[in-house]
Design a protein around this motif. Structure first.
Motif, PDB file in Angstrom:
ATOM      1  N   PHE A 100      79.833  33.368  -1.540  1.00 14.81           N
ATOM      2  CA  PHE A 100      78.380  33.597  -1.507  1.00 14.81           C
ATOM      3  C   PHE A 100      77.966  33.949  -0.091  1.00 14.81           C
ATOM      4  CE2 PHE A 100      74.088  32.161  -0.615  1.00 14.81           C
ATOM      5  CZ  PHE A 100      73.355  32.673  -1.666  1.00 14.81           C
ATOM      6  N   ALA A 101      77.074  34.957   0.010  1.00 15.54           N
ATOM      7  CA  ALA A 101      76.519  35.330   1.313  1.00 15.54           C
ATOM      8  C   ALA A 101      75.093  35.799   1.114  1.00 15.54           C
ATOM      9  CB  ALA A 101      77.352  36.422   1.969  1.00 15.54           C
ATOM     10  N   LEU A 102      74.241  35.486   2.129  1.00 16.22           N
ATOM     11  CA  LEU A 102      72.835  35.872   2.083  1.00 16.22           C
ATOM     12  C   LEU A 102      72.502  36.670   3.331  1.00 16.22           C
ATOM     13  CD1 LEU A 102      69.963  35.737   0.900  1.00 16.22           C
ATOM     14  CD2 LEU A 102      69.659  33.582   2.143  1.00 16.22           C
ATOM     15  N   PHE A 103      71.999  37.918   3.103  1.00 17.78           N
ATOM     16  CA  PHE A 103      71.517  38.772   4.182  1.00 17.78           C
ATOM     17  C   PHE A 103      69.997  38.841   4.079  1.00 17.78           C
ATOM     18  CE2 PHE A 103      75.896  40.001   3.798  1.00 17.78           C
ATOM     19  CZ  PHE A 103      76.292  40.394   5.060  1.00 17.78           C
ATOM     20  N   ASN A 104      69.330  38.823   5.253  1.00 18.82           N
ATOM     21  CA  ASN A 104      67.872  38.895   5.242  1.00 18.82           C
ATOM     22  C   ASN A 104      67.430  40.352   5.103  1.00 18.82           C
ATOM     23  OD1 ASN A 104      68.264  40.066   7.735  1.00 18.82           O
ATOM     24  ND2 ASN A 104      67.683  38.224   8.906  1.00 18.82           N
ATOM     25  N   ALA A 105      66.103  40.564   5.164  1.00 19.84           N
ATOM     26  CA  ALA A 105      65.546  41.906   4.998  1.00 19.84           C
ATOM     27  C   ALA A 105      65.998  42.861   6.088  1.00 19.84           C
ATOM     28  CB  ALA A 105      64.021  41.833   4.960  1.00 19.84           C
ATOM     29  N   ALA A 106      66.396  42.329   7.242  1.00 20.00           N
ATOM     30  CA  ALA A 106      66.888  43.174   8.341  1.00 20.00           C
ATOM     31  C   ALA A 106      68.384  43.422   8.218  1.00 20.00           C
ATOM     32  CB  ALA A 106      66.563  42.527   9.681  1.00 20.00           C
ATOM     33  N   ASP A 107      68.988  43.092   7.058  1.00 20.50           N
ATOM     34  CA  ASP A 107      70.425  43.276   6.810  1.00 20.50           C
ATOM     35  C   ASP A 107      71.274  42.496   7.820  1.00 20.50           C
ATOM     36  OD1 ASP A 107      70.415  44.652   4.485  1.00 20.50           O
ATOM     37  OD2 ASP A 107      70.655  46.651   5.354  1.00 20.50           O
ATOM     38  N   GLU A 108      70.846  41.281   8.135  1.00 28.39           N
ATOM     39  CA  GLU A 108      71.621  40.394   9.001  1.00 28.39           C
ATOM     40  C   GLU A 108      72.066  39.185   8.190  1.00 28.39           C
ATOM     41  OE1 GLU A 108      69.025  39.410  12.174  1.00 28.39           O
ATOM     42  OE2 GLU A 108      69.274  41.319  13.232  1.00 28.39           O
ATOM     43  N   LEU A 109      73.327  38.783   8.411  1.00 26.20           N
ATOM     44  CA  LEU A 109      73.886  37.654   7.662  1.00 26.20           C
ATOM     45  C   LEU A 109      73.157  36.370   8.062  1.00 26.20           C
ATOM     46  CD1 LEU A 109      76.022  36.579   5.697  1.00 26.20           C
ATOM     47  CD2 LEU A 109      77.577  36.319   7.659  1.00 26.20           C
ATOM     48  N   VAL A 110      72.601  35.671   7.069  1.00 31.19           N
ATOM     49  CA  VAL A 110      71.894  34.411   7.306  1.00 31.19           C
ATOM     50  C   VAL A 110      72.841  33.231   7.128  1.00 31.19           C
ATOM     51  CG1 VAL A 110      69.979  32.939   6.551  1.00 31.19           C
ATOM     52  CG2 VAL A 110      69.697  35.431   6.580  1.00 31.19           C
ATOM     53  N   HIS A 165      74.955  50.179  -1.478  1.00 27.77           N
ATOM     54  CA  HIS A 165      74.049  49.152  -0.984  1.00 27.77           C
ATOM     55  C   HIS A 165      72.587  49.562  -1.133  1.00 27.77           C
ATOM     56  CE1 HIS A 165      72.538  45.813   1.344  1.00 27.77           C
ATOM     57  NE2 HIS A 165      72.055  46.601   2.290  1.00 27.77           N
ATOM     58  N   LYS A 166      72.330  50.863  -1.321  1.00 25.54           N
ATOM     59  CA  LYS A 166      70.960  51.335  -1.473  1.00 25.54           C
ATOM     60  C   LYS A 166      70.363  50.947  -2.814  1.00 25.54           C
ATOM     61  CE  LYS A 166      71.911  55.388   1.433  1.00 25.54           C
ATOM     62  NZ  LYS A 166      71.977  56.878   1.453  1.00 25.54           N
ATOM     63  N   ASP A 167      71.223  50.633  -3.792  1.00 28.83           N
ATOM     64  CA  ASP A 167      70.720  50.279  -5.127  1.00 28.83           C
ATOM     65  C   ASP A 167      70.254  48.828  -5.142  1.00 28.83           C
ATOM     66  OD1 ASP A 167      71.417  52.804  -5.935  1.00 28.83           O
ATOM     67  OD2 ASP A 167      73.396  52.183  -6.656  1.00 28.83           O
ATOM     68  N   ALA A 168      69.337  48.512  -6.052  1.00 26.06           N
ATOM     69  CA  ALA A 168      68.801  47.150  -6.142  1.00 26.06           C
ATOM     70  C   ALA A 168      69.815  46.186  -6.715  1.00 26.06           C
ATOM     71  CB  ALA A 168      67.533  47.151  -6.999  1.00 26.06           C
ATOM     72  N   ASP A 191      62.147  39.293  -1.185  1.00 24.56           N
ATOM     73  CA  ASP A 191      61.661  39.588   0.161  1.00 24.56           C
ATOM     74  C   ASP A 191      62.457  40.680   0.860  1.00 24.56           C
ATOM     75  OD1 ASP A 191      64.021  38.272   0.467  1.00 24.56           O
ATOM     76  OD2 ASP A 191      63.312  36.827   1.982  1.00 24.56           O
ATOM     77  N   GLY A 192      63.323  41.402   0.100  1.00 24.50           N
ATOM     78  CA  GLY A 192      64.085  42.508   0.671  1.00 24.50           C
ATOM     79  C   GLY A 192      65.452  42.115   1.182  1.00 24.50           C
ATOM     80  N   GLY A 193      65.822  40.872   1.043  1.00 27.40           N
ATOM     81  CA  GLY A 193      67.156  40.455   1.460  1.00 27.40           C
ATOM     82  C   GLY A 193      68.196  40.825   0.426  1.00 27.40           C
ATOM     83  N   THR A 194      69.443  40.405   0.667  1.00 29.02           N
ATOM     84  CA  THR A 194      70.550  40.746  -0.218  1.00 29.02           C
ATOM     85  C   THR A 194      71.427  39.517  -0.424  1.00 29.02           C
ATOM     86  OG1 THR A 194      70.555  43.017   0.638  1.00 29.02           O
ATOM     87  CG2 THR A 194      72.500  42.308  -0.602  1.00 29.02           C
TER      88      THR A 194
END
Length: 734
Positions: A100-110, A165-168, A191-194
């Motif tokens: 599991f990984a969470l990236f924020n809206a700025a595409d940075e690993l949280v 990565h451009k797809d939802a 919120d735009g994260g991934t």
């Protein structure tokens, strides 16, 4: 002053103590003051106000301190809850079986769990918070544990991964080293994260592979069984042209022992076994087949036929498969080709017989056409030859009207005139039917005024209707139609005269109904009606429902002419009838375009003169002696002075001798020696001055009608109607 004496950092008790000391000092100062009593009191008031302000400030400070203490307490609680939630989230994602990984809206690993990147230990320590997504993809693509296809580089894989990565939402499988598989699920957060999940699906992939292999084995067995049950011979080759499947039927059709077919044999090896025993049909070159197999000229499929030396005809069909392999099928079409040859031979024999029969039919048709043409010429010639003496006979009989005859002689003359009129009607009808049947009828379409035509027919038929006690009504209409004036007059005249002839009492009504682009002329009568089984018979020649009627009532040719003329003009003809209630005939006519020139029925005579006929000089040019004498006698009985002449030359000479110009000119169209009455009229008018003139003729062609219209000359057809002739001589419209 107060701001400098009181320290906000002091406790409330310390600040209150300072304020009491200040207040005491102020009061003492006021008491010891040597100023006037008013100044001392003012100082006291200011001290009291200052004390009240200090108290208000003190209360505000106390409330602010309470709020601050309460906020600090809540913040401490929130910090504890946040830390607990973060700890719980970390614990929760750590318990997840997938990476599991969470990236924020700025595409940075949280954050990520320990299983994220578990199949790539060489890059696991680089997956730290703050890592950019593009850098993450680059690191993964350069991992030695990522297994890529031979034709795909890490750069290509990274570019494709960033494009996904451009797809939802994205789900795909990645092959790892040591034949392991990871399914990557990537989803966008609100919120735009991934969020990325990595699931090990190695066991599932291996099970699917095993199941696929089993299915392929089952399919291979099924295909094998299916091939063996086909009536066609089949060979299957892979993309390298190696044999991978066949059935026994192909060996039977090609006369090759089945043992010679082995897995992996090349196409050339199989082809060489039967190449010398076949011949190619359809003009197909031997090299084209090999070029198609090698793929140099392959375009989907190739079909042709071959002839085996065993007299077997085979249809060959070569089809490319999606994997660039191909299938060849051989179908035995010997029975079909044998049947085709038999049919071809039969067709050749049949064509010979048809050709012979066609020649016979052509001879018969030519003979029939010659006979029909001969009949038409005979009818036309006979009608023309009969109309000349018939016209003379009618004129002789008409001349008896002015004579003082006894009743018996007058009755005989009347019956003779009626008989001659019947003969004229029959001859005219026969001539019309002959023209319509032979296709020699000429049409001249023009604008025809229905009002004018129906009014003329009403005036013509009114005496006959009145003699039978019938009420003949013709309704007015302002419509102009597009038709041939001569044939349209004949159509409506026959319909109206038939209605009068077969109606014994009541009335005959003629009217026109407006349609969208046409007019329907209807003729209603109150006659006996026509039974349904007889409605088709009445349009035949010489068909009369009243068998007891005399020839004077017609010979049953009127409706035959109507039907043929309507078909020639493309005017729909309809019949509605009820026995005992009457009959309705209707003809649909197209409306004429606007701003069209006058039709033949609307032409006026070039000149009119007073209606008194006494001693008017009429120049008559007629080459038939009997008709010339009859016309002369008839017109002289009307009080005219007639100058009868046989030819134009005789007329020119006679007028020159008497030195007098005629008042009226009547000329036959067809004179002796090929001379024309039109030219005779023109020459006489040029020599002796203008005079009203008309042409008489038995020629009913449209060409003559057009020539007379061009020169402004009325045309009177033979047998000559004395009423029309008298109207012309009186200066009216004939």
């Amino acid at each position: 002053m107060t701001d400098s004496l009181i320290n906000p950092q002091d406790s409330i008790e310390r600040q209150n103590e300072k304020l009491r000391i200040i207040a005491g000092a102020l009061m003492q100062r006021v008491e010891q003051s040597v100023d006037a009593a008013g100044a001392a009191y003012a100082q006291f008031q200011r001290a009291a106000l200052l004390e009240e302000e200090v108290r208000a400030r003190t209360r505000d400070l106390e409330r602010a301190l309470d709020l601050l203490n309460e906020s600090n307490a809540r913040l401490a609680i929130a910090n504890r809850e946040t830390e607990a939630a973060r700890s719980n989230l970390a614990n929760a994602i750590e318990t997840v079986q997938e990476g599991f990984a969470l990236f924020n809206a700025a595409d940075e690993l949280v954050m990520c769990n320990s299983r994220f990147g578990m199949h790539m230990p060489d890059i696991r320590n680089q997956l730290q918070p703050g890592l950019g997504f593009a850098e993450y993809v680059r690191i993964v693509s350069s991992s030695g544990n990522l297994s890529l296809p031979e034709c795909e580089t890490p750069q290509i894989w990274a570019a494709q991964r960033l494009d996904r990565h451009k797809d939802a939402s994205v789900i795909f499988n990645v092959r790892m080293s040591r034949d392991r598989w990871v399914q990557v699920s990537e989803h966008r957060t609100p919120d735009g994260g991934t969020v990325i999940l990595q699931t090990d699906v190695t066991d599932i992939m291996r099970m699917e592979r095993q199941e696929r292999d089993r299915i392929l084995d089952d399919q291979a067995l099924l295909i094998r069984a299916t091939l063996e049950h086909l009536r066609q011979g089949v060979c299957i080759f892979d993309q390298l042209g190696r044999l991978v499947g066949w059935n026994r039927r192909v060996g039977e059709l090609l006369s090759i022992p089945i043992g010679r077919f082995t897995i992996g044999s090349s196409f050339e090896t199989i082809y060489d076994q039967f190449r010398s025993e076949i011949s190619l049909a359809d003009d197909l070159a031997d090299g084209e087949i090999e070029d198609w197999v090698r793929g140099t000229r392959r375009s989907g499929s190739l079909s042709f036929e071959i002839e085996h030396r065993s007299n077997r005809a085979l249809a060959v069909f070569m089809q490319e498969m999606p994997d660039r392999g191909f299938v060849i099928s051989f179908t035995d079409v010997t029975p079909e080709r044998t049947a085709i040859r038999a049919i071809s031979e039969a067709n050749e024999m049949l064509e010979l017989r048809v050709m012979e029969r066609t020649l016979d039919l052509e001879d018969a048709l030519a003979e029939a056409e010659r006979a029909n043409a001969s009949k038409s010429r005979f009818v036309a010639a006979a009608s023309h030859d009969l109309l000349q003496p018939l016209s003379a006979a009618k004129l002789y009989v008409a001349s008896l009207d002015g004579e003082a005859l006894d009743p018996q002689s007058h009755h005989s003359a009347t019956m003779a005139a009626s008989a001659l009129q019947s003969v004229e009607n029959i001859l005219s009808a026969l001539l019309d039917i002959s023209k319509l049947d032979s296709g020699q009828a000429n049409l001249h379409l023009s604008t025809v005024s229905l009002d004018r035509l129906l009014s003329q027919l009403r005036d013509e038929l009114a005496p006959t209707a009145a003699a039978k006690g019938l009420d003949l009504r013709v309704l007015r209409t302002g419509a102009d139609v597009q038709s041939d004036a001569t044939y349209l007059r004949r159509i409506l005249q026959n319909l109206m005269s038939n209605a009068i002839r077969y109606t014994n009492q009541g009335r005959v009504l003629v009217g026109a109904r407006r349609l969208r682009n046409a007019v329907r002329v209807e003729v209603w009568d109150t006659g006996p009606g026509i039974a349904e089984e007889e409605q088709d018979l009445i349009f035949g020649e010489f068909q009369r429902l009243n068998a007891t009627a005399s020839a004077a009532d017609g010979m049953g040719l009127g409706l035959a002419i109507v039907e043929r003329a309507c078909a020639l003009l493309s005017h729909p003809l309809q019949l509605r009838s009820q026995v005992g209630r009457g009959t309705v005939f209707s003809v649909e006519l197209p409306l004429a375009p606007r701003d069209r020139p006058q039709s033949a029925t609307e032409m006026t005579t070039p000149e009119s003169w007073p209606g008194d006929l006494q001693h008017r000089i009429v120049l008559l040019i007629e080459n038939d002696k009997e008709l010339r004498n009859a016309l002369t006698l008839t017109m002289e009985n009307w009080g005219l002075d007639v100058l009868p002449c046989q030819s134009e030359a005789e007329a020119q000479a006679l007028l020159t001798d008497i030195d007098m110009a005629p008042d009226v000119i009547i000329a036959d169209y067809q004179l002796d020696e090929g001379k024309s009455g039109l030219d005779a009229v023109t020459s006489i008018i040029q020599a002796f001055g203008p005079a009203p003139a008309c042409i008489i003729s038995a020629n009913r062609s449209i060409e003559l009608d057009l020539q007379c219209q061009e020169r402004g000359l009325p045309l009177l057809l033979k047998p000559i109607d004395t009423d029309r002739l008298q109207r012309f001589l009186s200066g009216g419209d004939p």
